[in-house]
Scaffold this motif. Structure first.
Motif, PDB file in Angstrom:
ATOM      1  N   GLU A   1      30.750 -24.669  -7.799  1.00 58.89           N
ATOM      2  CA  GLU A   1      30.880 -23.989  -6.510  1.00 58.89           C
ATOM      3  C   GLU A   1      30.867 -22.464  -6.693  1.00 58.89           C
ATOM      4  OE1 GLU A   1      30.528 -24.544  -3.468  1.00 58.89           O
ATOM      5  OE2 GLU A   1      31.382 -22.682  -2.663  1.00 58.89           O
ATOM      6  N   ARG A   2      31.542 -21.995  -7.736  1.00 57.57           N
ATOM      7  CA  ARG A   2      31.589 -20.548  -7.994  1.00 57.57           C
ATOM      8  C   ARG A   2      30.184 -20.008  -8.291  1.00 57.57           C
ATOM      9  NH1 ARG A   2      31.374 -16.406  -7.597  1.00 57.57           N
ATOM     10  NH2 ARG A   2      32.523 -14.572  -8.282  1.00 57.57           N
ATOM     11  N   MET A   3      29.392 -20.795  -9.030  1.00 57.54           N
ATOM     12  CA  MET A   3      28.022 -20.386  -9.349  1.00 57.54           C
ATOM     13  C   MET A   3      27.154 -20.357  -8.083  1.00 57.54           C
ATOM     14  SD  MET A   3      27.631 -22.494 -12.928  1.00 57.54           S
ATOM     15  CE  MET A   3      25.912 -22.126 -13.254  1.00 57.54           C
ATOM     16  N   SER A   4      27.304 -21.386  -7.240  1.00 58.54           N
ATOM     17  CA  SER A   4      26.530 -21.420  -5.987  1.00 58.54           C
ATOM     18  C   SER A   4      26.883 -20.218  -5.122  1.00 58.54           C
ATOM     19  CB  SER A   4      26.840 -22.681  -5.180  1.00 58.54           C
ATOM     20  OG  SER A   4      26.592 -23.826  -5.930  1.00 58.54           O
ATOM     21  N   GLN A   5      28.190 -19.948  -5.068  1.00 57.64           N
ATOM     22  CA  GLN A   5      28.688 -18.851  -4.260  1.00 57.64           C
ATOM     23  C   GLN A   5      28.095 -17.508  -4.716  1.00 57.64           C
ATOM     24  OE1 GLN A   5      32.917 -17.830  -4.564  1.00 57.64           O
ATOM     25  NE2 GLN A   5      33.222 -19.487  -3.069  1.00 57.64           N
ATOM     26  N   ALA A   6      28.022 -17.330  -6.038  1.00 64.98           N
ATOM     27  CA  ALA A   6      27.479 -16.084  -6.566  1.00 64.98           C
ATOM     28  C   ALA A   6      26.050 -15.897  -6.064  1.00 64.98           C
ATOM     29  CB  ALA A   6      27.515 -16.096  -8.091  1.00 64.98           C
TER      30      ALA A   6
END
Lengths: 104, 102
Positions: free
Chosen positions: A31-36
């Protein structure tokens, strides 16, 4: 390998964290990667690769059903560039498997 | 600002309360297990994000760009990334907002 298989492999490979914690952590990482990327940031992981956004200019497309032309706006799409270590490891493992196939 | 492994470790520390050691090990393992699967020739599918696929390339003629010398580029297997629908939609939504701003 799917996300749940990845979670299982990591859970089995260490003994600090319970399965449930590994599951939560992996989901948070993805999720953190998608958010970035969704907020226009790059991702840079040494030895793995980098993710960035590539711009696709506006173009005239067609509705495949009716054949009508439609104007498609410019957009950004995620792009991945494998890092040196990943490229070499995948290539070397492949060449080794080819060599073994030939030898047998 | 680019997202790095250090940021991901920090995120697990802040959001899930893992200690720094556990968080660091987990981030390392996350990328290492993906690399190992790809090394074994396995596709990796992270739902909500995208798929890491493998493609086989045949040997083809190449050239040393500095010397102009001809050297064949050996057969190889390469990793490609196909973003999933959800990620593509999120990225496009951001780009739309960005254009609106300008």
């Amino acid at each position: 390998m799917t996300k749940s298989e990845l979670i299982e492999v990591i859970a089995n490979a260490q003994n600090h964290l319970a399965y449930r914690d590994v599951e939560l952590a992996v989901k948070h990482l993805v999720e953190r990667m998608s958010q970035a990327l969704a907020s226009g940031d790059r991702i840079e992981i040494r030895g793995f690769g980098s993710f960035s956004l590539h711009y696709r200019p506006p173009r005239v497309g067609r509705n495949p059903k009716t054949g009508d032309s439609v104007t498609l706006e410019g957009k950004y799409v995620p792009h991945f560039k494998p890092g040196k270590e990943l490229r070499e490891r995948v290539k070397d493992a492949y060449l080794q498997s080819l060599g073994q196939a030939e030898a047998s | 600002m680019a997202l790095t492994k250090a940021d991901m470790v920090e995120h697990l520390f802040d959001e899930l309360g893992l200690n720094k050691r556990e968080a660091k090990d987990l981030v390392e393992m996350f990328f290492e297990e993906i690399r190992q699967a790809l090394e074994r020739g396995e596709q990796v599918k992270l739902s909500g994000f995208g798929n890491f696929d493998l493609r086989e390339k045949r040997q083809r003629p190449g050239r040393n760009p500095k010397t102009g010398e001809e050297i064949p580029i050996s057969a190889r297997r390469v990793v490609t990334f196909r973003p999933g629908q959800k990620l593509k939609a999120r990225v496009e939504a951001y780009a739309g907002r960005d254009e609106f701003k300008n």
